[in-house]
Design a protein around this motif. Structure first.
Motif, PDB file in Angstrom:
ATOM      1  N   GLY A   1       0.819  -1.219   0.000  1.00  0.00           N
ATOM      2  CA  GLY A   1       0.000   0.000   0.000  1.00  0.00           C
ATOM      3  C   GLY A   1       0.847   1.260   0.000  1.00  0.00           C
ATOM      4  N   TYR A   2       2.148   1.082   0.055  1.00  0.00           N
ATOM      5  CA  TYR A   2       3.063   2.225   0.101  1.00  0.00           C
ATOM      6  C   TYR A   2       4.049   2.229  -1.068  1.00  0.00           C
ATOM      7  CZ  TYR A   2       1.929   3.759   4.902  1.00  0.00           C
ATOM      8  OH  TYR A   2       1.326   4.269   6.027  1.00  0.00           O
ATOM      9  N   HIS A   3       3.755   1.463  -2.106  1.00  0.00           N
ATOM     10  CA  HIS A   3       4.730   1.371  -3.191  1.00  0.00           C
ATOM     11  C   HIS A   3       4.732   2.620  -4.068  1.00  0.00           C
ATOM     12  CE1 HIS A   3       6.304  -2.570  -2.548  1.00  0.00           C
ATOM     13  NE2 HIS A   3       5.117  -3.130  -2.576  1.00  0.00           N
TER      14      HIS A   3
ATOM     15  N   LEU B   1       2.969   5.401  10.788  1.00  0.00           N
ATOM     16  CA  LEU B   1       3.590   4.426  11.691  1.00  0.00           C
ATOM     17  C   LEU B   1       5.021   4.124  11.246  1.00  0.00           C
ATOM     18  CD1 LEU B   1       3.219   2.456  14.106  1.00  0.00           C
ATOM     19  CD2 LEU B   1       2.374   0.760  12.443  1.00  0.00           C
ATOM     20  N   HIS B   2       5.258   4.203   9.930  1.00  0.00           N
ATOM     21  CA  HIS B   2       6.603   3.900   9.406  1.00  0.00           C
ATOM     22  C   HIS B   2       7.662   4.839   9.951  1.00  0.00           C
ATOM     23  CE1 HIS B   2       5.514   7.128   6.636  1.00  0.00           C
ATOM     24  NE2 HIS B   2       4.449   6.420   6.269  1.00  0.00           N
ATOM     25  N   ASP B   3       7.280   6.052  10.330  1.00  0.00           N
ATOM     26  CA  ASP B   3       8.253   6.997  10.902  1.00  0.00           C
ATOM     27  C   ASP B   3       8.484   6.730  12.389  1.00  0.00           C
ATOM     28  OD1 ASP B   3       8.363   8.227   8.476  1.00  0.00           O
ATOM     29  OD2 ASP B   3       7.160   9.980   9.062  1.00  0.00           O
TER      30      ASP B   3
ATOM     31  N   ASP C   1       7.525   3.689  14.216  1.00  0.00           N
ATOM     32  CA  ASP C   1       7.845   2.304  14.583  1.00  0.00           C
ATOM     33  C   ASP C   1       7.910   1.468  13.304  1.00  0.00           C
ATOM     34  OD1 ASP C   1       8.161  -0.192  15.672  1.00  0.00           O
ATOM     35  OD2 ASP C   1       6.581   0.024  17.176  1.00  0.00           O
ATOM     36  N   PRO C   2       8.998   1.654  12.528  1.00  0.00           N
ATOM     37  CA  PRO C   2       9.056   0.936  11.249  1.00  0.00           C
ATOM     38  C   PRO C   2       9.079  -0.575  11.409  1.00  0.00           C
ATOM     39  CG  PRO C   2      11.138   2.063  11.702  1.00  0.00           C
ATOM     40  CD  PRO C   2      10.159   2.545  12.730  1.00  0.00           C
ATOM     41  N   ASP C   3       9.600  -1.075  12.533  1.00  0.00           N
ATOM     42  CA  ASP C   3       9.599  -2.538  12.714  1.00  0.00           C
ATOM     43  C   ASP C   3       8.164  -3.063  12.807  1.00  0.00           C
ATOM     44  OD1 ASP C   3      12.322  -2.719  12.642  1.00  0.00           O
ATOM     45  OD2 ASP C   3      12.580  -2.778  14.814  1.00  0.00           O
ATOM     46  N   LEU C   4       7.321  -2.329  13.518  1.00  0.00           N
ATOM     47  CA  LEU C   4       5.920  -2.761  13.618  1.00  0.00           C
ATOM     48  C   LEU C   4       5.225  -2.615  12.270  1.00  0.00           C
ATOM     49  CD1 LEU C   4       3.462  -3.729  15.175  1.00  0.00           C
ATOM     50  CD2 LEU C   4       3.063  -1.359  15.917  1.00  0.00           C
ATOM     51  N   CYS C   5       5.486  -1.504  11.581  1.00  0.00           N
ATOM     52  CA  CYS C   5       4.863  -1.294  10.268  1.00  0.00           C
ATOM     53  C   CYS C   5       5.257  -2.418   9.310  1.00  0.00           C
ATOM     54  CB  CYS C   5       5.270   0.084   9.724  1.00  0.00           C
ATOM     55  SG  CYS C   5       4.424   0.552   8.207  1.00  0.00           S
ATOM     56  N   CYS C   6       6.548  -2.781   9.282  1.00  0.00           N
ATOM     57  CA  CYS C   6       6.996  -3.880   8.410  1.00  0.00           C
ATOM     58  C   CYS C   6       6.397  -5.214   8.863  1.00  0.00           C
ATOM     59  CB  CYS C   6       8.518  -3.993   8.409  1.00  0.00           C
ATOM     60  SG  CYS C   6       9.375  -2.849   7.322  1.00  0.00           S
ATOM     61  N   ALA C   7       6.275  -5.397  10.164  1.00  0.00           N
ATOM     62  CA  ALA C   7       5.696  -6.660  10.649  1.00  0.00           C
ATOM     63  C   ALA C   7       4.254  -6.799  10.169  1.00  0.00           C
ATOM     64  CB  ALA C   7       5.755  -6.707  12.176  1.00  0.00           C
TER      65      ALA C   7
ATOM     66  N   ARG D   1      17.509   2.696   2.104  1.00  0.00           N
ATOM     67  CA  ARG D   1      16.370   2.038   2.743  1.00  0.00           C
ATOM     68  C   ARG D   1      16.376   2.370   4.232  1.00  0.00           C
ATOM     69  NH1 ARG D   1      14.854  -2.329  -0.508  1.00  0.00           N
ATOM     70  NH2 ARG D   1      13.090  -2.570   0.895  1.00  0.00           N
ATOM     71  N   TRP D   2      15.290   2.896   4.763  1.00  0.00           N
ATOM     72  CA  TRP D   2      15.137   3.292   6.173  1.00  0.00           C
ATOM     73  C   TRP D   2      16.306   4.172   6.624  1.00  0.00           C
ATOM     74  CZ3 TRP D   2      14.822  -2.067   4.922  1.00  0.00           C
ATOM     75  CH2 TRP D   2      13.514  -2.542   4.789  1.00  0.00           C
ATOM     76  N   ALA D   3      16.763   5.065   5.752  1.00  0.00           N
ATOM     77  CA  ALA D   3      17.942   5.884   6.061  1.00  0.00           C
ATOM     78  C   ALA D   3      17.712   6.679   7.341  1.00  0.00           C
ATOM     79  CB  ALA D   3      18.235   6.823   4.898  1.00  0.00           C
TER      80      ALA D   3
ATOM     81  N   GLY E   1      12.132   0.117  -2.223  1.00  0.00           N
ATOM     82  CA  GLY E   1      11.172  -0.428  -1.263  1.00  0.00           C
ATOM     83  C   GLY E   1       9.943   0.447  -1.222  1.00  0.00           C
ATOM     84  N   CYS E   2       9.306   0.544  -0.054  1.00  0.00           N
ATOM     85  CA  CYS E   2       8.144   1.420   0.089  1.00  0.00           C
ATOM     86  C   CYS E   2       8.586   2.885  -0.039  1.00  0.00           C
ATOM     87  CB  CYS E   2       7.517   1.223   1.453  1.00  0.00           C
ATOM     88  SG  CYS E   2       6.791  -0.402   1.703  1.00  0.00           S
ATOM     89  N   ALA E   3       7.735   3.702  -0.634  1.00  0.00           N
ATOM     90  CA  ALA E   3       8.094   5.099  -0.905  1.00  0.00           C
ATOM     91  C   ALA E   3       8.493   5.884   0.351  1.00  0.00           C
ATOM     92  CB  ALA E   3       6.953   5.788  -1.642  1.00  0.00           C
ATOM     93  N   PRO E   4       7.773   5.747   1.480  1.00  0.00           N
ATOM     94  CA  PRO E   4       8.150   6.574   2.631  1.00  0.00           C
ATOM     95  C   PRO E   4       9.497   6.180   3.236  1.00  0.00           C
ATOM     96  CG  PRO E   4       5.929   5.651   2.920  1.00  0.00           C
ATOM     97  CD  PRO E   4       6.557   4.950   1.762  1.00  0.00           C
ATOM     98  N   CYS E   5       9.986   4.992   2.924  1.00  0.00           N
ATOM     99  CA  CYS E   5      11.197   4.463   3.568  1.00  0.00           C
ATOM    100  C   CYS E   5      12.339   4.257   2.578  1.00  0.00           C
ATOM    101  CB  CYS E   5      10.891   3.149   4.265  1.00  0.00           C
ATOM    102  SG  CYS E   5       9.607   3.303   5.523  1.00  0.00           S
ATOM    103  N   THR E   6      12.279   4.901   1.433  1.00  0.00           N
ATOM    104  CA  THR E   6      13.325   4.733   0.422  1.00  0.00           C
ATOM    105  C   THR E   6      13.743   6.102  -0.111  1.00  0.00           C
ATOM    106  OG1 THR E   6      12.257   2.670  -0.288  1.00  0.00           O
ATOM    107  CG2 THR E   6      13.953   3.544  -1.728  1.00  0.00           C
TER     108      THR E   6
HETATM  109 FE1  SF4 Z   1       6.060   0.327   6.508  1.00  0.00          FE
HETATM  110 FE2  SF4 Z   1       6.924  -0.283   4.059  1.00  0.00          FE
HETATM  111 FE3  SF4 Z   1       8.300   1.416   5.544  1.00  0.00          FE
HETATM  112 FE4  SF4 Z   1       8.202  -1.205   6.227  1.00  0.00          FE
HETATM  113  S1  SF4 Z   1       9.164  -0.345   4.403  1.00  0.00           S
HETATM  114  S2  SF4 Z   1       8.037   0.584   7.597  1.00  0.00           S
HETATM  115  S3  SF4 Z   1       6.113  -1.724   5.531  1.00  0.00           S
HETATM  116  S4  SF4 Z   1       6.202   1.747   4.778  1.00  0.00           S
END
Ligand code: SF4
Length: 234
Positions: A72-74, A113-115, A117-123, A221-223, A203-208
């Protein structure tokens, strides 16, 4: 193609033996072994960064299932690559989604949530849906490569995924970026347009973010968050 059902013990033995026997094998031969051994109980997972492993797998097992996890974040380019792969390649693209939409997740956990607690968001958005998506398979193939980052330097070509009780195959583990580019050029394989726009890992847009010169491929990724993996490959 159908194969006899395997027990978890059988699968573990197959994985450990193949990990030893196939270390020097070509990517295509590794996938031919997987196709012969698991038939339709083999799938490929793809983040649609490129379609190299899907292409290799389709040569070994035409019509192979390619599992794409839509978080949902691609980026739109990633969804476009998925659609193009489904349209032109001899594969069966299956899109799996998290239990909650982004709006439902925001309502329960708060926005972005990705900002926080990204571990929970990825989980929630990656690890759990992939577990469910892989349930019907004995073996899954991924595009992990040893040269992508220090955390992937020891990736086996075939291993036992004890967490999921499945055989995990990384047919291009030993490949370099140059090997990938040569295969793409030779076979005209589809790639995500973002690879040509400063994103060597998508990866997902908010985390790349784009990587800087001299950074490793996954540095974008998750910089700044002290996170290097989503949890799928741990
Ligand atoms: Fe959420 Fe995707 Fe970022 Fe993981 S990579 S924290 S699933 S938005």
């Amino acid at each position: 193609m159908t194969t006899a059902p395997y027990t978890a013990q059988d699968l573990q033995q197959l994985a450990e033996q193949a990990g030893r026997d196939l270390e020097e094998a070509s990517a295509l031969d590794i996938l031919r072994w997987a196709a012969d051994t698991f038939g339709s109980r083999l799938c490929v997972t793809s983040s649609m960064e490129d379609a190299v492993v899907a292409h290799l797998a389709s040569r070994a097992l035409p019509g192979v299932d390619v599992v794409f996890l839509d978080t949902g974040y691609h980026f739109p380019e990633t969804i476009g690559t998925r659609d193009a792969v489904a349209a032109v390649m001899d594969v069966n693209v299956l899109t799996i989604t998290p239990r909650q939409t982004v709006a439902e997740q925001d309502a329960q956990y708060g926005a972005r949530l990705h900002d926080r607690d990204p571990d929970l968001c990825c989980a929630l958005r990656k690890v759990a849906p992939l577990e469910a998506g892989l349930a019907g398979y004995d073996a899954w193939a991924t595009g992990l490569r040893r040269d992508e980052s220090p955390t992937r330097a020891n990736t086996p070509v075939v291993s036992w995924d004890a967490k999921r009780q499945k055989v995990k195959i990384a047919p291009i583990a030993r490949w370099s970026q140059e090997d990938v580019e040569a295969y793409v050029a030779e076979h005209g394989v589809l790639t995500n347009p973002l690879l040509m726009d400063g994103y060597p890992s998508v990866g997902c847009a908010p985390c790349t973010r784009r990587v800087l010169e001299g950074e490793d491929a996954r540095a974008g990724r998750w910089a700044g968050l002290g996170k290097t993996e989503c949890g799928i490959h741990q």
